[in-house]
Design a protein around this motif. Structure first.
Motif, PDB file in Angstrom:
ATOM      1  N   ARG A  17       0.829  -1.211   0.000  1.00 23.02           N
ATOM      2  CA  ARG A  17       0.000   0.000   0.000  1.00 23.02           C
ATOM      3  C   ARG A  17       0.860   1.257   0.000  1.00 23.02           C
ATOM      4  N   HIS A  18       2.085   1.152   0.480  1.00 27.63           N
ATOM      5  CA  HIS A  18       3.009   2.280   0.458  1.00 27.63           C
ATOM      6  C   HIS A  18       3.685   2.427  -0.905  1.00 27.63           C
ATOM      7  N   ASP A  19       4.056   1.298  -1.497  1.00 29.19           N
ATOM      8  CA  ASP A  19       4.821   1.322  -2.746  1.00 29.19           C
ATOM      9  C   ASP A  19       3.957   1.442  -3.997  1.00 29.19           C
ATOM     10  N   TYR A  20       2.677   1.094  -3.893  1.00 36.11           N
ATOM     11  CA  TYR A  20       1.816   1.061  -5.069  1.00 36.11           C
ATOM     12  C   TYR A  20       0.539   1.869  -4.837  1.00 36.11           C
ATOM     13  N   LEU A  21      -0.016   2.356  -5.922  1.00 36.50           N
ATOM     14  CA  LEU A  21      -1.330   2.976  -5.917  1.00 36.50           C
ATOM     15  C   LEU A  21      -2.326   1.871  -6.293  1.00 36.50           C
ATOM     16  N   ILE A  22      -3.156   1.465  -5.337  1.00 41.95           N
ATOM     17  CA  ILE A  22      -4.079   0.351  -5.524  1.00 41.95           C
ATOM     18  C   ILE A  22      -5.275   0.831  -6.346  1.00 41.95           C
ATOM     19  N   GLU A  23      -5.545   0.152  -7.462  1.00 37.76           N
ATOM     20  CA  GLU A  23      -6.651   0.543  -8.326  1.00 37.76           C
ATOM     21  C   GLU A  23      -7.861  -0.365  -8.177  1.00 37.76           C
ATOM     22  N   GLU A 101      -1.587  -3.046 -19.194  1.00 50.37           N
ATOM     23  CA  GLU A 101      -1.346  -1.615 -19.354  1.00 50.37           C
ATOM     24  C   GLU A 101       0.021  -1.264 -18.778  1.00 50.37           C
ATOM     25  N   THR A 102       0.627  -0.226 -19.314  1.00 50.86           N
ATOM     26  CA  THR A 102       1.973   0.166 -18.901  1.00 50.86           C
ATOM     27  C   THR A 102       1.994   0.587 -17.438  1.00 50.86           C
ATOM     28  N   GLY A 103       2.958   0.053 -16.695  1.00 48.68           N
ATOM     29  CA  GLY A 103       3.158   0.441 -15.306  1.00 48.68           C
ATOM     30  C   GLY A 103       2.284  -0.289 -14.304  1.00 48.68           C
ATOM     31  N   HIS A 104       1.428  -1.192 -14.744  1.00 50.19           N
ATOM     32  CA  HIS A 104       0.541  -1.905 -13.840  1.00 50.19           C
ATOM     33  C   HIS A 104       1.088  -3.291 -13.525  1.00 50.19           C
ATOM     34  N   THR A 105       0.807  -3.742 -12.318  1.00 51.41           N
ATOM     35  CA  THR A 105       1.218  -5.065 -11.886  1.00 51.41           C
ATOM     36  C   THR A 105       0.155  -5.633 -10.958  1.00 51.41           C
ATOM     37  N   VAL A 120      -6.384 -15.339  -1.117  1.00 57.99           N
ATOM     38  CA  VAL A 120      -5.427 -14.244  -1.223  1.00 57.99           C
ATOM     39  C   VAL A 120      -6.145 -13.055  -1.853  1.00 57.99           C
ATOM     40  N   GLU A 121      -5.905 -11.872  -1.298  1.00 56.58           N
ATOM     41  CA  GLU A 121      -6.475 -10.659  -1.866  1.00 56.58           C
ATOM     42  C   GLU A 121      -5.440 -10.062  -2.805  1.00 56.58           C
ATOM     43  N   LEU A 122      -5.796  -9.972  -4.083  1.00 57.81           N
ATOM     44  CA  LEU A 122      -4.899  -9.448  -5.107  1.00 57.81           C
ATOM     45  C   LEU A 122      -5.314  -8.023  -5.461  1.00 57.81           C
ATOM     46  N   ALA A 123      -4.338  -7.223  -5.862  1.00 59.02           N
ATOM     47  CA  ALA A 123      -4.637  -5.851  -6.267  1.00 59.02           C
ATOM     48  C   ALA A 123      -3.954  -5.551  -7.586  1.00 59.02           C
ATOM     49  N   VAL A 124      -4.690  -4.875  -8.468  1.00 60.93           N
ATOM     50  CA  VAL A 124      -4.087  -4.309  -9.668  1.00 60.93           C
ATOM     51  C   VAL A 124      -3.540  -2.969  -9.218  1.00 60.93           C
ATOM     52  N   ALA A 125      -2.226  -2.796  -9.346  1.00 59.50           N
ATOM     53  CA  ALA A 125      -1.581  -1.632  -8.763  1.00 59.50           C
ATOM     54  C   ALA A 125      -0.636  -0.976  -9.760  1.00 59.50           C
ATOM     55  N   LYS A 126      -0.407   0.296  -9.526  1.00 62.79           N
ATOM     56  CA  LYS A 126       0.540   1.058 -10.329  1.00 62.79           C
ATOM     57  C   LYS A 126       1.618   1.571  -9.383  1.00 62.79           C
ATOM     58  N   GLY A 127       2.868   1.383  -9.757  1.00 65.23           N
ATOM     59  CA  GLY A 127       3.969   1.777  -8.893  1.00 65.23           C
ATOM     60  C   GLY A 127       4.021   3.272  -8.659  1.00 65.23           C
ATOM     61  N   LYS A 128       4.297   3.651  -7.416  1.00 63.41           N
ATOM     62  CA  LYS A 128       4.424   5.064  -7.069  1.00 63.41           C
ATOM     63  C   LYS A 128       5.856   5.523  -7.302  1.00 63.41           C
ATOM     64  N   ARG A 129       6.002   6.766  -7.652  1.00 63.94           N
ATOM     65  CA  ARG A 129       7.324   7.376  -7.740  1.00 63.94           C
ATOM     66  C   ARG A 129       7.753   7.756  -6.332  1.00 63.94           C
ATOM     67  N   GLN A 130       9.025   8.087  -6.164  1.00 60.29           N
ATOM     68  CA  GLN A 130       9.553   8.407  -4.841  1.00 60.29           C
ATOM     69  C   GLN A 130       8.851   9.630  -4.246  1.00 60.29           C
ATOM     70  N   TYR A 131       8.583  10.653  -5.062  1.00 58.42           N
ATOM     71  CA  TYR A 131       7.933  11.846  -4.523  1.00 58.42           C
ATOM     72  C   TYR A 131       6.482  11.582  -4.153  1.00 58.42           C
ATOM     73  N   ASP A 132       5.820  10.620  -4.818  1.00 52.38           N
ATOM     74  CA  ASP A 132       4.461  10.242  -4.434  1.00 52.38           C
ATOM     75  C   ASP A 132       4.459   9.583  -3.063  1.00 52.38           C
ATOM     76  N   LYS A 133       5.477   8.753  -2.796  1.00 45.78           N
ATOM     77  CA  LYS A 133       5.571   8.096  -1.501  1.00 45.78           C
ATOM     78  C   LYS A 133       5.784   9.128  -0.401  1.00 45.78           C
ATOM     79  N   ARG A 134       6.661  10.100  -0.653  1.00 46.96           N
ATOM     80  CA  ARG A 134       6.900  11.149   0.347  1.00 46.96           C
ATOM     81  C   ARG A 134       5.646  11.962   0.590  1.00 46.96           C
TER      82      ARG A 134
END
Length: 155
Positions: A17-23, A101-105, A120-134
């Motif tokens: 949840r910190h590293d990815y934006l859960i969609e 789609e690009t950037g999704h995992t 197991v609960e799976l999430a389609v997520a997009k990686g956050k950039r470092q400034y998004d995490k901050r």
């Protein structure tokens, strides 16, 4: 033996949840060996390095660590083996479309027992950039500070 009715969480991936934006989230079943289920019932698992990958038209859970069952014998499982995920065909096609789609995992968020079955609960997520995490950390800290101020003012 009576059937379990509650949802018993075995492991959760808080870092996801910190590293990815859960969609979007999905619930999937797992194909497990007997010793894996026993190890999970003891509350032992780690989802930190876990991810879901496509092999043909099937979805597999990889990198999830379920330690060997202590009482197991030669029938024990490999801790980081690949495990098949059980989903309906329409859910699989939606997941495949979204994850292409690009950037999704696809990342696992939690591993739990529901009605006696491992899920197991799976999430389609997009990686956050470092400034998004901050920024998300800063927003959370500001929200905590505001709650503290309101709470101390109320006394």
């Amino acid at each position: 033996m009576a059937k379990e009715q509650a949802r018993k969480v075995v492991a959760s991936n808080r870092k996801a949840r910190h590293d990815y934006l859960i969609e979007d989230t999905y619930e999937a079943g797992l194909v497990l060996m007997g010793t894996e289920v026993k190890s999970l019932r003891m509350g032992r698992a780690s989802l930190v390095d876990g991810y879901a990958a496509w092999r043909g038209d099937e979805l597999w859970l990889e990198g999830v660590h379920i330690p060997e069952y202590v009482e197991g014998t030669w029938t024990n499982h490999t801790p980081r083996r690949r495990r098949k995920l059980l989903l309906h065909r329409d859910e699989l096609t939606k997941l495949q479309r979204k994850s292409s789609e690009t950037g999704h995992t696809i990342v696992p968020l939690s591993l739990y027992f529901k009605d006696g079955r491992a899920k197991v609960e799976l999430a389609v997520a997009k990686g956050k950039r470092q400034y998004d995490k901050r920024q998300s950390l800063r927003e959370r800290q500001d929200r905590r500070d505001a709650e503290r101020a309101l709470h101390s003012r109320g006394r």
